[in-house]
Scaffold this motif. Structure first.
Motif, PDB file in Angstrom:
ATOM      1  N   ASP A  39       0.840  -1.204   0.000  1.00 32.45           N
ATOM      2  CA  ASP A  39       0.000   0.000   0.000  1.00 32.45           C
ATOM      3  C   ASP A  39       0.876   1.256   0.000  1.00 32.45           C
ATOM      4  O   ASP A  39       2.098   1.191   0.133  1.00 32.45           O
ATOM      5  CB  ASP A  39      -1.027  -0.021   1.136  1.00 32.45           C
ATOM      6  N   LYS A  40       0.207   2.403  -0.149  1.00 29.15           N
ATOM      7  CA  LYS A  40       0.903   3.680  -0.334  1.00 29.15           C
ATOM      8  C   LYS A  40       1.818   3.992   0.849  1.00 29.15           C
ATOM      9  O   LYS A  40       2.965   4.427   0.682  1.00 29.15           O
ATOM     10  CB  LYS A  40      -0.134   4.792  -0.500  1.00 29.15           C
ATOM     11  N   ALA A  41       1.288   3.738   2.069  1.00 28.72           N
ATOM     12  CA  ALA A  41       2.044   4.079   3.279  1.00 28.72           C
ATOM     13  C   ALA A  41       3.325   3.254   3.343  1.00 28.72           C
ATOM     14  O   ALA A  41       4.419   3.770   3.666  1.00 28.72           O
ATOM     15  CB  ALA A  41       1.179   3.815   4.510  1.00 28.72           C
ATOM     16  N   GLU A  42       3.216   1.962   3.008  1.00 23.30           N
ATOM     17  CA  GLU A  42       4.404   1.093   3.025  1.00 23.30           C
ATOM     18  C   GLU A  42       5.440   1.588   2.012  1.00 23.30           C
ATOM     19  O   GLU A  42       6.634   1.682   2.318  1.00 23.30           O
ATOM     20  CB  GLU A  42       3.981  -0.350   2.697  1.00 23.30           C
ATOM     21  N   LEU A  43       4.968   1.950   0.818  1.00 25.28           N
ATOM     22  CA  LEU A  43       5.900   2.421  -0.211  1.00 25.28           C
ATOM     23  C   LEU A  43       6.573   3.726   0.219  1.00 25.28           C
ATOM     24  O   LEU A  43       7.768   3.913   0.022  1.00 25.28           O
ATOM     25  CB  LEU A  43       5.178   2.612  -1.549  1.00 25.28           C
ATOM     26  N   GLU A  44       5.785   4.619   0.827  1.00 24.52           N
ATOM     27  CA  GLU A  44       6.363   5.896   1.271  1.00 24.52           C
ATOM     28  C   GLU A  44       7.471   5.664   2.287  1.00 24.52           C
ATOM     29  O   GLU A  44       8.528   6.294   2.248  1.00 24.52           O
ATOM     30  CB  GLU A  44       5.274   6.789   1.858  1.00 24.52           C
ATOM     31  N   THR A  45       7.250   4.720   3.207  1.00 29.90           N
ATOM     32  CA  THR A  45       8.280   4.416   4.213  1.00 29.90           C
ATOM     33  C   THR A  45       9.521   3.836   3.532  1.00 29.90           C
ATOM     34  O   THR A  45      10.654   4.238   3.831  1.00 29.90           O
ATOM     35  CB  THR A  45       7.730   3.394   5.242  1.00 29.90           C
ATOM     36  N   LEU A  46       9.296   2.906   2.592  1.00 22.39           N
ATOM     37  CA  LEU A  46      10.443   2.290   1.914  1.00 22.39           C
ATOM     38  C   LEU A  46      11.227   3.318   1.096  1.00 22.39           C
ATOM     39  O   LEU A  46      12.457   3.280   1.032  1.00 22.39           O
ATOM     40  CB  LEU A  46       9.972   1.155   1.003  1.00 22.39           C
ATOM     41  N   GLU A  84      11.858   6.271   1.713  1.00 24.89           N
ATOM     42  CA  GLU A  84      12.751   7.121   2.533  1.00 24.89           C
ATOM     43  C   GLU A  84      14.195   6.619   2.451  1.00 24.89           C
ATOM     44  O   GLU A  84      15.143   7.361   2.655  1.00 24.89           O
ATOM     45  CB  GLU A  84      12.285   7.114   3.995  1.00 24.89           C
ATOM     46  N   ASN A  85      14.352   5.309   2.160  1.00 26.41           N
ATOM     47  CA  ASN A  85      15.701   4.740   2.063  1.00 26.41           C
ATOM     48  C   ASN A  85      16.177   4.549   0.623  1.00 26.41           C
ATOM     49  O   ASN A  85      17.157   3.855   0.379  1.00 26.41           O
ATOM     50  CB  ASN A  85      15.752   3.391   2.788  1.00 26.41           C
ATOM     51  N   VAL A  86      15.453   5.117  -0.318  1.00 23.65           N
ATOM     52  CA  VAL A  86      15.872   5.001  -1.717  1.00 23.65           C
ATOM     53  C   VAL A  86      16.502   6.319  -2.143  1.00 23.65           C
ATOM     54  O   VAL A  86      15.815   7.329  -2.270  1.00 23.65           O
ATOM     55  CB  VAL A  86      14.671   4.647  -2.632  1.00 23.65           C
ATOM     56  N   GLY A  98       7.806   4.395  -6.356  1.00 27.87           N
ATOM     57  CA  GLY A  98       7.872   3.043  -5.789  1.00 27.87           C
ATOM     58  C   GLY A  98       6.930   2.077  -6.486  1.00 27.87           C
ATOM     59  O   GLY A  98       6.787   0.928  -6.068  1.00 27.87           O
ATOM     60  N   VAL A  99       6.306   2.514  -7.567  1.00 26.50           N
ATOM     61  CA  VAL A  99       5.315   1.692  -8.277  1.00 26.50           C
ATOM     62  C   VAL A  99       5.900   1.262  -9.625  1.00 26.50           C
ATOM     63  O   VAL A  99       6.646   2.035 -10.247  1.00 26.50           O
ATOM     64  CB  VAL A  99       4.026   2.531  -8.489  1.00 26.50           C
ATOM     65  N   PRO A 100       5.576   0.037 -10.104  1.00 26.97           N
ATOM     66  CA  PRO A 100       6.030  -0.365 -11.445  1.00 26.97           C
ATOM     67  C   PRO A 100       5.716   0.732 -12.455  1.00 26.97           C
ATOM     68  O   PRO A 100       4.597   1.245 -12.496  1.00 26.97           O
ATOM     69  CB  PRO A 100       5.247  -1.653 -11.708  1.00 26.97           C
ATOM     70  N   VAL A 101       6.702   1.063 -13.227  1.00 27.84           N
ATOM     71  CA  VAL A 101       6.637   2.281 -14.023  1.00 27.84           C
ATOM     72  C   VAL A 101       5.569   2.169 -15.121  1.00 27.84           C
ATOM     73  O   VAL A 101       5.421   1.130 -15.758  1.00 27.84           O
ATOM     74  CB  VAL A 101       8.035   2.605 -14.588  1.00 27.84           C
TER      75      VAL A 101
END
Ligand code: AMP
Ligand code: MG
Length: 336
Positions: A126-133, A135-137, A253-256
């Motif tokens: 989900d969006k929240a998980e991607l936003e957290t991930l 942060e380290n990209v 963070g989403v498939p392009v």
């Protein structure tokens, strides 16, 4: 053939100073998660075995999933002393991340994992998980100094977008150093040509069609790599009915979803072609064309849109021919 004919032919060859051309040696292995075929014109069969040993060695150093690889070590401990190979690859990959404005980002690994592309256990984060991930990209936080790489806590590196191209470069240099002037390396659809065919004409390489069974067209290449990134290579269909593929937009963070479904890059360096095939896929047609016009690196590209239209950069005019089944597609030449 009669004995006197053989002696006569041998005599003719000596007189004209010709040598008998080397035979094609072919070998197939599974490495780096893909099937690799090498065709090498040489009398030295050992060269193919040595080439495969080198590929296996590189995989042990560069794979993100092999326990104890240099990349696995950085990802699990935060730093690693790199071999020359890994250091060279990382240096060049970071330059490509910068020159493509982060369309290529080798710190995308946690996001790729979250979608299940590393294990095959696919899911839609989900969006929240991607936003957290996300942060380290940020590739610019990767520090490489005097052969030692270190990353901030939570960051993980993945060289999957460049490792096969780099491997093609290493193997073609090795073969050339050992006197090979003609070889074709197919590393899971990533092709690297050493010289031309033994008769001096360019190698003819089929480019896969991103949707149809048939191929898209044929490229004529000599001493160059031709590397394709395609959504079709690894994807899943989610419960929502949408198709999600393995190339991720580092901005979301989403498939392009850039409107492109396949990008082939042709150029001297396998590593650069591999990095750019991924990056231009992320950029989409307009930005990709703009990048090609202003890039420091020399390369050519074939871009296929989700509407089935084909774009080639002008340097491929004479080098690329559409297959019969693609002849009706709209083909546009991108100029400077
Ligand atoms: P390629 O087949 O060369 O286009 O590389 C795709 C692989 O690179 C994926 O399977 C991921 O492991 C990784 N990847 C996905 N998106 C990106 C990206 N934007 N930048 C760098 N690596 C990526
Ligand atoms: Mg690539």
């Amino acid at each position: 053939m009669k004995k006197w004919m053989i002696i006569f032919l041998a005599f003719c060859l000596i007189l004209c100073g010709c040598s008998v051309p080397a035979e094609a040696q072919t070998r197939t292995i599974f490495a780096m998660d893909t099937v690799m075929d090498l065709t090498v014109y040489t009398d030295n069969e050992e060269l193919l075995s040595e080439a495969f040993s080198k590929i296996n060695e590189l995989e042990k150093k560069l794979s993100v999933t092999v326990n104890g690889s240099e990349i696995h070590t950085v990802n699990t401990t935060g730093s690693c002393v790199l071999s020359d190979d890994a250091s060279d690859l990382l240096t060049a990959a970071l330059e490509l991340c910068a020159s493509t404005g982060g369309a290529l980002d080798i710190s995308i690994y946690p996001v790729v994992s979250a979608w299940g592309f590393t294990t095959g256990e696919y899911r839609i984060p989900d969006k929240a998980e991607l936003e957290t991930l996300l942060e380290n990209v940020d590739y610019s936080a990767i520090v490489l100094e005097e052969g030692v790489v270190s990353v901030p806590e939570g960051m993980q590196i993945d060289l999957g977008s460049v490792a096969k191209g780099f491997t093609g470069d290493v193997i073609s240099t090795f073969l050339k150093e050992n006197g090979v002037t003609s070889a074709l390396l197919n590393l899971g659809g990533n092709v690297q040509a050493v010289g031309s065919k033994p008769d001096g004409t360019p190698w003819r390489v089929a480019v896969q069609h991103p949707i149809d069974e048939d191929y898209l067209g044929v490229l004529s290449i000599s001493d160059e790599a031709a590397i394709t990134s395609g959504g079709y290579e690894r994807y899943f269909i989610g419960e929502d009915g949408n198709t999600y593929w393995h190339i991720i937009d580092p901005a979301t963070g989403v498939p392009v979803d850039s409107g492109l479904i396949s990008v082939t890059i042709v150029g001297e360096s396998g590593l650069v072609c591999d990095g750019l095939s991924t990056a231009l896929f992320v950029m989409g047609l307009e930005k990709a064309a703009q990048y090609w016009r202003s890039a420091a690196e020399e390369f050519e590209a074939i871009l296929v849109t989700d509407e089935g239209n084909i774009y080639i950069t002008e340097g491929l005019r004479e080098k690329f021919t559409l297959s019969e089944s693609s002849e009706d597609a709209v083909l546009t030449v991108i100029t400077r």
